[in-house]
Design a protein around this motif. Structure first.
Motif, short mmCIF file in Angstrom:
data_model
loop_
_atom_site.label_atom_id
_atom_site.label_comp_id
_atom_site.label_asym_id
_atom_site.label_seq_id
_atom_site.Cartn_x
_atom_site.Cartn_y
_atom_site.Cartn_z
N HIS A 59 36.58 72.08 -6.82
CA HIS A 59 37.42 70.87 -6.75
C HIS A 59 37.16 70.14 -5.43
N HIS A 61 36.02 66.10 -3.67
CA HIS A 61 35.82 64.65 -3.84
C HIS A 61 34.95 64.19 -2.67
N PHE A 66 38.37 55.59 -3.35
CA PHE A 66 39.73 55.95 -3.78
C PHE A 66 40.74 55.20 -2.93
N LYS A 150 37.83 65.69 -16.29
CA LYS A 150 39.08 65.65 -15.51
C LYS A 150 39.91 64.45 -15.95
N PHE A 152 43.82 62.43 -15.32
CA PHE A 152 44.92 62.27 -14.39
C PHE A 152 46.15 61.78 -15.15
N TYR A 155 48.74 58.57 -10.65
CA TYR A 155 48.00 57.40 -10.15
C TYR A 155 48.02 56.27 -11.18
N HIS A 183 45.17 66.62 -13.56
CA HIS A 183 46.09 66.41 -12.43
C HIS A 183 47.45 66.19 -13.07
N HIS A 239 45.10 71.98 -8.72
CA HIS A 239 45.99 72.00 -7.54
C HIS A 239 47.48 72.22 -7.85
N MET A 287 49.13 64.02 0.45
CA MET A 287 48.23 64.41 -0.64
C MET A 287 49.11 64.59 -1.88
N SER A 288 48.47 64.64 -3.03
CA SER A 288 49.25 64.79 -4.27
C SER A 288 48.70 65.95 -5.09
N ASP A 315 40.32 70.96 -3.27
CA ASP A 315 40.70 69.54 -3.42
C ASP A 315 40.31 68.79 -2.14
N CYS A 317 39.32 66.16 0.02
CA CYS A 317 39.33 64.71 -0.21
C CYS A 317 39.73 64.11 1.14
N ASN A 337 45.51 59.27 -0.51
CA ASN A 337 45.97 60.65 -0.76
C ASN A 337 44.81 61.63 -0.63
N GLY A 338 45.01 62.66 0.16
CA GLY A 338 44.01 63.72 0.23
C GLY A 338 43.85 64.25 1.63
#
Ligand code: URP
Ligand code: ZN
Ligand code: ZN
Length: 466
Positions: A59, A61, A66, A150, A152, A155, A183, A239, A287-288, A315, A317, A337-338
């Motif tokens: 995982h 990015h 983004f 993936k 989501f 978002y 997600h 996550h 982050m989310s 994750d 990111c 976010n990240g």
């Protein structure tokens, strides 16, 4: 020339034993109590060290556009940080823009990664809209080894898809042999709460958590799992951060469904207290899902130990605090976010999991390497210490001590989310396909060493209810 690793103790998901390992070319060719080196062989003395199958981060990015910016780490910095931290392979999220053909996004991700990766890499494809064009493109991607999708449920207005799109994605994935990951947060709830908080003048980063409550995560795991049940297909939850989400995973497992839970070091080790008393610096941990409380951290460790969580990924990111996170100075809803983590996962999970007795060494091998390889179609090439497997190893000195700091980090980002965390037990050597690519946190590899991982189709028959 061959590589021989002598005098170490091997830990896999199922076994622990003393043995020497011979790698010829890129593969493991012999494992025995004692292997004698030939002339010209490279010998690594692993006395007192622990040898694990190369850690895999499924995982990440890297180089991803983004929230109005692009992640700070690209494949070059991200994979060097990964290599130095003991990770030998990763799967990154190829994320198309709205309307962009999936094939074009994959071509773009090959361009980002090709010749610029220190470790082996594969891609998941993100589905951010579902229509006939998208459906028709999926089979070709699966043939190219992109065997995971993936989606989501958060978002809204950007990456989020609705339930109808999600179920159609599940059905296409099932038909052609891909695993869908999700997600899981309720995007409608999050958008409503963020709007309400901002309207009330609650705009600081400390309100991010209030706009991402645990109930939004639990609801979305429940819904995702219900839709997967309707489609008759397994599901992978990325996550996972809290009890509410975990309880839904446990319910689905008890119902004999195949559901995989992933968590990340931040949900095991960092507390939501960081959102308070830090002023705008709290944006570093926006982050989310958000960080949860210490009780949830412990619940997540127990879930790893007990097999409800199958994978620990990062994750990763990353966004710079100065110049990227500060886009949200007027409203937390605009903070990208990240957070970073790719270079620290192995040392953190070892130091705070294995060394502190929360998980066994075999569990460490399982959640850091073997399960990621099995779930995402790379086993036994990856995730295994066996004859014929790639000679990928994460070699840990259980006595080595250190401390995490942005000053020594290989990430290309101006802070470290785990700043000051003490380490006891650290990666000291990383071997990728028979080559020593990092030693004592120094990168010894080549930036074009990493190869694209064409992954096998997902086969649900290999996974009965766990
Ligand atoms: O806050 C996060 N997790 N950012 C990365 C994108 C995602 O949701 O995985
Ligand atoms: Zn996510
Ligand atoms: Zn992510």
């Amino acid at each position: 020339m061959a590589l021989i690793i002598k005098n170490g103790t091997i830990y896999t998901a199922s076994d622990s034993y003393r043995a020497d390992i011979l790698a010829e070319g890129e593969k493991i060719t012999h494992i025995a109590g004692k292997i004698t080196a030939g002339k010209g062989d490279e010998v690594i003395d692993a006395s007192g060290l622990e040898i694990y199958p190369g850690a895999i981060d499924v995982h990440t990015h890297l180089d991803m556009p983004f929230m109005g910016t692009v992640t700070a780490d690209d494949f070059e910095s991200g994979t060097i940080a990964a290599a130095c931290g003991g990770t030998t392979a990763l799967i990154d999220f190829a994320t198309p823009a709205k309307g962009q053909p999936l094939g074009d996004a994959i071509k773009l991700w090959h361009k980002k990664a090709g010749g610029k990766s220190a470790i082996d890499y594969g891609f998941h494809i993100a589905i951010i809209e579902f229509n006939e064009r998208v459906a028709s493109e999926i089979p070709a991607l699966i043939k190219e080894g992109i065997t995971s999708i993936k989606c989501f449920l958060a978002y809204k207005g950007a990456l989020m898809i609705n339930d109808g799109e999600f179920i159609q994605t599940l059905e296409v994935a099932k038909r052609h042999g891909a695993l869908v990951s999700v997600h899981a947060e309720n995007g409608e709830m999050l958008t409503y709460l963020a709007g309400k908080l901002v309207a009330e003048g609650k705009t600081g980063p400390e309100y991010h958590e209030a706009s991402h409550p645990a109930i939004a995560e639990g609801e979305a795991v429940h819904r995702g799992a219900a839709l997967a049940k309707l489609a008759g297909t397994p599901l992978y939850i990325v996550h996972t951060s809290c009890k509410e989400a975990l309880d839904e995973i446990k319910i689905a497992m008890a119902d004999q469904r195949v559901i995989f839970g992933e968590t990340c070091p931040q949900y095991l080790l960092l507390s939501n207290k960081l959102y308070h008393g830090n002023g705008f610096e709290a944006a570093k941990w926006v982050m989310s899902p958000p960080l949860r409380d210490g009780e949830n951290n412990q619940i997540m460790w127990n879930a790893v130990r007990d097999g409800f969580i199958k994978v620990i990924a990062t994750d990763h990111c990353s966004f710079n605090f100065k110049g990227q996170k500060d886009a949200g100075i007027s409203s937390f809803a605009k903070i990208p976010n990240g957070a970073p983590g790719i270079g620290d996962r192995v040392n953190l999970v070892y130091s705070y999991g294995v060394a502190q007795g929360k998980i066994s060494r075999n569990k460490f091998a399982e959640v850091m390497s073997t399960n990621p390889a099995k779930i995402f179609g790379m086993f036994p090439k990856k995730g295994s210490i066996a004859i014929g497997s790639d000679a990928d190893f994460t070699i840990i000195d259980p006595a080595k001590k250190g401390k995490i700091s942005v000053k020594t980090s290989h990430h290309k980002v101006d802070y470290n989310s785990f700043e000051g965390f003490k380490l006891h037990g650290m990666n000291v050597m990383t071997v990728s396909r028979g080559r020593l690519i990092a030693r004592d946190d120094k990168f010894l590899g080549a930036i074009d060493h990493g190869q694209y991982l064409k992954r096998n189709k997902f086969n649900p028959d290999e996974w009965s209810a766990q």
